[in-house]
Structure formats: structure tokens, C-alpha cells
Design a protein around this motif. Structure first.
Motif, PDB file in Angstrom:
ATOM      1  N   HIS A 115       3.109  55.107  11.529  1.00  0.00           N
ATOM      2  CA  HIS A 115       2.630  55.620  10.248  1.00  0.00           C
ATOM      3  C   HIS A 115       1.138  55.439  10.011  1.00  0.00           C
ATOM      4  O   HIS A 115       0.578  56.063   9.092  1.00  0.00           O
ATOM      5  N   LEU A 116       0.473  54.608  10.803  1.00  0.00           N
ATOM      6  CA  LEU A 116      -0.921  54.281  10.496  1.00  0.00           C
ATOM      7  C   LEU A 116      -1.817  55.514  10.501  1.00  0.00           C
ATOM      8  O   LEU A 116      -2.666  55.682   9.612  1.00  0.00           O
ATOM      9  N   ALA A 117      -1.658  56.385  11.496  1.00  0.00           N
ATOM     10  CA  ALA A 117      -2.519  57.563  11.574  1.00  0.00           C
ATOM     11  C   ALA A 117      -2.374  58.435  10.337  1.00  0.00           C
ATOM     12  O   ALA A 117      -3.353  59.036   9.866  1.00  0.00           O
ATOM     13  N   GLN A 118      -1.163  58.527   9.787  1.00  0.00           N
ATOM     14  CA  GLN A 118      -0.960  59.314   8.571  1.00  0.00           C
ATOM     15  C   GLN A 118      -1.690  58.700   7.390  1.00  0.00           C
ATOM     16  O   GLN A 118      -2.102  59.413   6.466  1.00  0.00           O
ATOM     17  N   ALA A 119      -1.854  57.366   7.421  1.00  0.00           N
ATOM     18  CA  ALA A 119      -2.465  56.672   6.289  1.00  0.00           C
ATOM     19  C   ALA A 119      -3.984  56.694   6.335  1.00  0.00           C
ATOM     20  O   ALA A 119      -4.629  56.671   5.284  1.00  0.00           O
ATOM     21  N   ILE A 120      -4.568  56.749   7.536  1.00  0.00           N
ATOM     22  CA  ILE A 120      -6.028  56.597   7.616  1.00  0.00           C
ATOM     23  C   ILE A 120      -6.735  57.835   8.170  1.00  0.00           C
ATOM     24  O   ILE A 120      -7.967  57.868   8.189  1.00  0.00           O
ATOM     25  N   GLU A 173     -16.654  61.240  16.689  1.00  0.00           N
ATOM     26  CA  GLU A 173     -15.554  61.968  16.052  1.00  0.00           C
ATOM     27  C   GLU A 173     -14.345  61.085  15.766  1.00  0.00           C
ATOM     28  O   GLU A 173     -13.594  61.339  14.821  1.00  0.00           O
ATOM     29  N   ALA A 174     -14.138  60.054  16.567  1.00  0.00           N
ATOM     30  CA  ALA A 174     -12.910  59.252  16.474  1.00  0.00           C
ATOM     31  C   ALA A 174     -12.846  58.470  15.163  1.00  0.00           C
ATOM     32  O   ALA A 174     -13.845  57.917  14.689  1.00  0.00           O
ATOM     33  N   VAL A 175     -11.646  58.409  14.598  1.00  0.00           N
ATOM     34  CA  VAL A 175     -11.395  57.585  13.410  1.00  0.00           C
ATOM     35  C   VAL A 175     -10.983  56.179  13.833  1.00  0.00           C
ATOM     36  O   VAL A 175     -11.405  55.194  13.231  1.00  0.00           O
ATOM     37  N   PHE A 176     -10.163  56.086  14.877  1.00  0.00           N
ATOM     38  CA  PHE A 176      -9.782  54.762  15.367  1.00  0.00           C
ATOM     39  C   PHE A 176      -9.568  54.788  16.874  1.00  0.00           C
ATOM     40  O   PHE A 176      -9.385  55.853  17.477  1.00  0.00           O
ATOM     41  N   VAL A 207     -15.794  53.083  13.724  1.00  0.00           N
ATOM     42  CA  VAL A 207     -14.457  53.360  14.241  1.00  0.00           C
ATOM     43  C   VAL A 207     -13.575  52.135  13.996  1.00  0.00           C
ATOM     44  O   VAL A 207     -13.987  50.999  14.269  1.00  0.00           O
ATOM     45  N   LEU A 208     -12.387  52.345  13.486  1.00  0.00           N
ATOM     46  CA  LEU A 208     -11.442  51.252  13.297  1.00  0.00           C
ATOM     47  C   LEU A 208     -10.822  50.884  14.640  1.00  0.00           C
ATOM     48  O   LEU A 208     -10.368  51.754  15.388  1.00  0.00           O
ATOM     49  N   VAL A 209     -10.779  49.603  14.961  1.00  0.00           N
ATOM     50  CA  VAL A 209     -10.068  49.121  16.150  1.00  0.00           C
ATOM     51  C   VAL A 209      -8.658  48.725  15.731  1.00  0.00           C
ATOM     52  O   VAL A 209      -8.476  47.923  14.809  1.00  0.00           O
ATOM     53  N   VAL A 210      -7.676  49.300  16.389  1.00  0.00           N
ATOM     54  CA  VAL A 210      -6.276  48.970  16.144  1.00  0.00           C
ATOM     55  C   VAL A 210      -5.759  48.256  17.384  1.00  0.00           C
ATOM     56  O   VAL A 210      -5.700  48.836  18.474  1.00  0.00           O
ATOM     57  N   HIS A 211      -5.410  46.990  17.229  1.00  0.00           N
ATOM     58  CA  HIS A 211      -4.951  46.193  18.365  1.00  0.00           C
ATOM     59  C   HIS A 211      -3.463  45.891  18.216  1.00  0.00           C
ATOM     60  O   HIS A 211      -3.039  45.304  17.229  1.00  0.00           O
ATOM     61  N   ASP A 212      -2.695  46.316  19.184  1.00  0.00           N
ATOM     62  CA  ASP A 212      -1.245  46.075  19.211  1.00  0.00           C
ATOM     63  C   ASP A 212      -1.000  44.803  20.008  1.00  0.00           C
ATOM     64  O   ASP A 212      -1.115  44.789  21.226  1.00  0.00           O
ATOM     65  N   LEU A 213      -0.665  43.712  19.311  1.00  0.00           N
ATOM     66  CA  LEU A 213      -0.483  42.409  19.961  1.00  0.00           C
ATOM     67  C   LEU A 213       0.981  41.981  19.908  1.00  0.00           C
ATOM     68  O   LEU A 213       1.328  40.864  19.541  1.00  0.00           O
ATOM     69  N   ALA A 214       1.874  42.893  20.304  1.00  0.00           N
ATOM     70  CA  ALA A 214       3.310  42.612  20.252  1.00  0.00           C
ATOM     71  C   ALA A 214       3.730  41.501  21.216  1.00  0.00           C
ATOM     72  O   ALA A 214       4.785  40.895  21.033  1.00  0.00           O
ATOM     73  N   PHE A 257       4.301  42.696  11.230  1.00  0.00           N
ATOM     74  CA  PHE A 257       3.293  42.800  10.175  1.00  0.00           C
ATOM     75  C   PHE A 257       1.979  43.323  10.741  1.00  0.00           C
ATOM     76  O   PHE A 257       1.733  43.276  11.948  1.00  0.00           O
ATOM     77  N   LEU A 258       1.161  43.863   9.843  1.00  0.00           N
ATOM     78  CA  LEU A 258      -0.196  44.295  10.152  1.00  0.00           C
ATOM     79  C   LEU A 258      -1.148  43.370   9.421  1.00  0.00           C
ATOM     80  O   LEU A 258      -0.956  43.073   8.241  1.00  0.00           O
ATOM     81  N   ALA A 259      -2.185  42.912  10.134  1.00  0.00           N
ATOM     82  CA  ALA A 259      -3.192  42.046   9.523  1.00  0.00           C
ATOM     83  C   ALA A 259      -4.579  42.579   9.865  1.00  0.00           C
ATOM     84  O   ALA A 259      -4.778  43.195  10.913  1.00  0.00           O
ATOM     85  N   GLY A 260      -5.522  42.347   8.960  1.00  0.00           N
ATOM     86  CA  GLY A 260      -6.897  42.728   9.260  1.00  0.00           C
ATOM     87  C   GLY A 260      -7.590  43.434   8.123  1.00  0.00           C
ATOM     88  O   GLY A 260      -7.366  43.111   6.947  1.00  0.00           O
ATOM     89  N   ASN A 261      -8.434  44.395   8.468  1.00  0.00           N
ATOM     90  CA  ASN A 261      -9.293  45.091   7.516  1.00  0.00           C
ATOM     91  C   ASN A 261      -8.526  45.542   6.278  1.00  0.00           C
ATOM     92  O   ASN A 261      -7.538  46.276   6.371  1.00  0.00           O
ATOM     93  N   ARG A 262      -8.993  45.132   5.131  1.00  0.00           N
ATOM     94  CA  ARG A 262      -8.218  45.348   3.898  1.00  0.00           C
ATOM     95  C   ARG A 262      -8.121  46.816   3.506  1.00  0.00           C
ATOM     96  O   ARG A 262      -7.121  47.242   2.913  1.00  0.00           O
ATOM     97  N   GLU A 263      -9.143  47.618   3.832  1.00  0.00           N
ATOM     98  CA  GLU A 263      -9.066  49.036   3.481  1.00  0.00           C
ATOM     99  C   GLU A 263      -7.967  49.732   4.277  1.00  0.00           C
ATOM    100  O   GLU A 263      -7.169  50.497   3.725  1.00  0.00           O
ATOM    101  N   ALA A 264      -7.916  49.466   5.588  1.00  0.00           N
ATOM    102  CA  ALA A 264      -6.887  50.082   6.435  1.00  0.00           C
ATOM    103  C   ALA A 264      -5.504  49.552   6.082  1.00  0.00           C
ATOM    104  O   ALA A 264      -4.528  50.312   6.001  1.00  0.00           O
ATOM    105  N   VAL A 265      -5.394  48.235   5.872  1.00  0.00           N
ATOM    106  CA  VAL A 265      -4.114  47.651   5.468  1.00  0.00           C
ATOM    107  C   VAL A 265      -3.675  48.245   4.137  1.00  0.00           C
ATOM    108  O   VAL A 265      -2.498  48.589   3.942  1.00  0.00           O
TER     109      VAL A 265
END
Length: 413
Positions: A115-120, A173-176, A207-214, A257-265
Motif C-alpha cells: 500500500h505504500l506506493a498508493q499513499a506516497i 524522477e523517482a519518488v522512492f 527521494v524516500l528510502v524504503v528499507h524492508d528489514l523483514a 510495523f513501519l517506522a521512520g519518516n513521519r510524513e511517509a508514515v
């Protein structure tokens, strides 16, 4: 209107870009093998084969019985869960996040990734994603109408992305940019210096960095995965997904959970607040118990990591004895295995898909072809260490027989 309905049916075209059809193919191969009388050993899907600790189960059981557990939960996660997740981030990584504005509960990290791409992003925007990469990375962009820029992970670079290879026009051009260390399907590790460079570039280009730390709790050989949020200033330009599925054997509970930048969260919080009511409260209560238990473990207790490290060592050793040398990953529950040399270099090269299918139908051992994760995955298969050690060793022996039979048939031909 009728012609349009007849032409398009009741199915959106973007669904064709969700994930990879190979997963459905592998499921069909498994059914074919079962129908042929094969005893299938499934090393395909990365689902833990054990459950959470007894203490976590008891907490969950008690919470489920409580009369007040069945109201709508908060879509952001309970204050108690968010507070405990923030405390665990501080304990595990030395990272300080505000549980009110910089942390959001999710129905598993895949929920957030989807869902993140739809949100940002807006339709037509661009995002940078790895190839090979976890299928939802590209699938989520298709849902959101976002263009993917595929960042190749090549063996000659140790499977780390070459950030200098990304053209200025792409950064502009990239958003994230989405990355995954240690990753799925490739358990590559990124060091502090790599993250420093990534954060600097992200700030330069906004550019927002999205890190998947599963796989944060699945490091081997004294390696402990880093959080990108450990870097100074990372909260200005980064978010990070965390999962209870692999770290605490709670895959079926669907919590992360997602943690980090408050605008993206905050953007994802707003979207999620309009499409679901959050995670069942008893599961959040169990997750709190899992985090507390992890924080109370004695020094040297690495949770689930030693189990997978032992499985890795035993399986890779027997595979090598059977004639297939597979690199030992430093983390995760996966092996990223290059096809044996004679399948890659011979006069008749095999595709990853052909290798996986023939292996399954001949031996009952299921693995995932590398091209399921992107074009750069061709020539590899992903093997999940999700069976007990004895079963893994049996799978390795079957693979050895498969390789021997093919080798003898080549000599005969």
C-alpha cells in the motif's frame, strides 16, 4: 458499454502485473508430482515451520478469551503496541522513533509494502526497485500506477546495487527507492558505508528510502543486520518495514510495523485508516509479549537465528558432497543457488524454470526458479530452509541423485 465489458471482462488489466505466474506454475508442478506418487519436500515458500514461543502462545490464548477483545482495533495499532515496538527499536538498534507519529502497525510488512506506493505516489510517478526482488515490490507499483525502474543486483557486484549506475534523470524522477538488506531472494548484507552513500543520494535528490528489514533477526556467523534508521539524519528521508513473521515465527498472525519518516508514515496511516480497521487486538498483545521476550533474552541468545544457521550449514555441506556448491548466506532462511555449472555452461543450457520443474517431478523437492523474482534471477533458484534438518538432508540426497542421473545420461548420450 456492452462491447467494453465483453472486451475487458470483470478483471482489471493491472492484475496481470501482480507477482509472478511462476508461483502458480510451481503449485501445479507440486500437484503433478503428488499425482505421480512423489513424496514432496517443499523448499519453495518461505513460511516458518515452527510457531512462536510457548509464552507468546499463552498470552495470545488469554487475550482471545477476554470479553473486550472484539471491538474494532485502532487502524494505527494500539498505543501499547506502538510504544513497545519503539522500545524494541531502541533496544535492538539504538534508534529513537516517536510511537505516535513515526511508527505504524501493519497486517504484516507485506500489507505496508503493498500500500505504500498508493499513499506516497501519484499515478505516473516512478520508483526504484531491485531486480531480483520480492514480487510485491513491483506488484505494488502496478496497483498504484507507478513506473518501476529496475535496479539490477548482479553477482559480479556481490549482489549489491551499484548506486552510481542510477542516472541523474532517474534520481530526479523517482519518488522512492526500495531495498532489502538482508534480502529475499538474495541474502546480501549492506554495510554502514553503503547506507551512508544511499542516504546522501536520497537527500540530494529528495527521494524516500524504503528499507524492508523483514529478516533483521536472522543473521549468521556473528552478523547482525543493521537498521537504516541507525544512520544520522535517516529519519529525514527513510522508512523501514519490520515483520514478526520470520523474527518470531508469527507468520499467520499477520503483524508488522513501519517506522521512520513521519510524513511517509503519516501518509500510509491516512490510507490505511480508510481501508481497514487494523490488527486484531489479541495479536497485538501477543506481539508485545514477543518483543518483551526478545528484549529480556540474555546476551548471546540470538532467537531464531541459530536454528536456521544450523540448517544452512548441514544442508549446504550435504549439497556440496552431492556435487552442488552453493554459497552460504550470512542471513535469512533462503539459499540463492546458482544452477550447477554443467546446467549453465553446457551446450544445452537449462533455464531456472526447467531445472526447478525437472527437479520437482523427478525427486519431489520443490524450489523456486530465480526468474520468479525478476529477469536478473535467471540462472538461480531460491531454496527455503523451512523443514527440519533431517528432511533437508533427505532433500539434499535426492538432489544429488538427480544430478548424478542427469550426468550419467549425458555421458551415455
Amino acid at each position: 458499454m456492452a462491447d467494453s465489458k465483453t472486451k475487458h471482462g470483470w478483471r482489471a488489466d493491472k492484475l496481470d502485473h501482480l507477482g509472478s505466474s511462476i508461483f502458480a506454475e510451481v503449485a501445479a508442478w507440486k500437484e503433478e508430482a503428488l499425482q505421480a506418487g512423489k513424496d514432496v519436500i517443499d523448499l519453495g515458500i518461505g513460511s516458518p515451520d515452527r510457531g512462536p514461543t510457548q509464552e507468546v502462545r499463552e498470552v495470545l490464548s488469554k487475550a482471545v478469551l477476554a470479553e473486550d477483545s472484539y471491538a474494532y482495533p485502532s487502524s494505527s495499532g494500539s498505543p501499547a503496541f506502538r510504544k513497545q515496538a519503539a522500545a524494541w527499536m531502541a533496544h535492538r538498534f539504538g534508534v529513537t522513533v516517536d510511537p505516535e507519529t513515526e511508527l505504524l502497525a501493519l497486517m504484516g510488512s507485506q500489507d505496508g509494502l503493498a500500500h505504500l506506493a498508493q499513499a506516497i505516489c501519484n499515478p505516473g510517478d516512478m520508483a526504484i526497485v531491485p531486480d531480483p526482488g520480492y514480487p510485491i515490490y513491483v506488484g505494488a507499483l502496478a496497483i498504484a500506477g507507478v513506473k518501476p525502474y529496475l535496479l539490477p543486483l548482479r553477482q559480479e557486484n556481490g549482489f549489491l546495487p551499484d548506486l552510481d549506475e542510477i542516472a541523474d534523470e532517474v534520481w530526479a524522477e523517482a519518488v522512492f527507492i526500495l531495498l532489502n538488506f538482508p534480502g529475499n531472494p538474495i541474502a546480501v548484507q549492506a554495510e554502514y558505508a553503503f547506507f551512508e552513500k544511499l542516504i546522501a543520494l536520497a537527500k540530494k535528490w529528495n527521494v524516500l528510502v524504503v528499507h524492508d528489514l523483514a529478516y533483521s533477526e536472522m543473521g549468521f556467523d556473528n552478523y547482525r543486520p543493521l537498521s537504516i534508521l541507525q544512520l544520522p539524519g535517516a529519519l529525514d528521508t527513510a522508512v523501514e518495514f519490520h515483520s514478526f513473521s520470520k523474527s518470531f515465527n508469527m507468520a499467520g498472525c499477520r503483524i508488522g510495523f513501519l517506522a521512520g519518516n513521519r510524513e511517509a508514515v503519516g501518509a500510509l496511516r491516512k490510507l490505511k485508516g480508510n481501508i481497514d480497521y487494523g490488527v486484531f487486538e489479541p495479536i497485538q498483545t501477543a506481539a508485545i509479549a514477543a518483543l518483551k521476550q526478545a528484549m529480556e533474552r540474555p546476551a548471546g541468545d540470538r532467537g531464531v537465528a541459530p536454528l536456521y544457521e544450523r540448517r544452512r550449514d548441514a544442508f549446504v555441506e550435504v549439497l556440496a558432497a552431492q556435487g552442488w556448491d552453493v554459497p552460504k548466506p550470512k542471513a535469512t532462511m533462503f539459499l540463492w543457488a546458482p544452477l550447477p555449472e554443467r546446467f549453465r555452461m553446457g551446450p544445452e543450457r537449462w533455464s531456472s524454470r526447467r531445472f526447478a520443474r525437472e527437479l520437482l517431478l523427478s525427486t519431489g523437492v520443490a524450489v523456486i526458479p530465480g526468474d520468479a523474482f525478476g529477469a536478473q534471477g535467471e540462472g538461480f533458484v531460491r531454496i527455503a530452509l523451512v523443514q527440519e534438518e533431517a528432511t533437508l538432508l533427505e532433500a539434499a540426497r535426492r538432489i544429488g541423485t538427480f544430478l548424478d542421473v542427469l550426468f550419467l545420461s549425458e555421458i551415455t548420450d
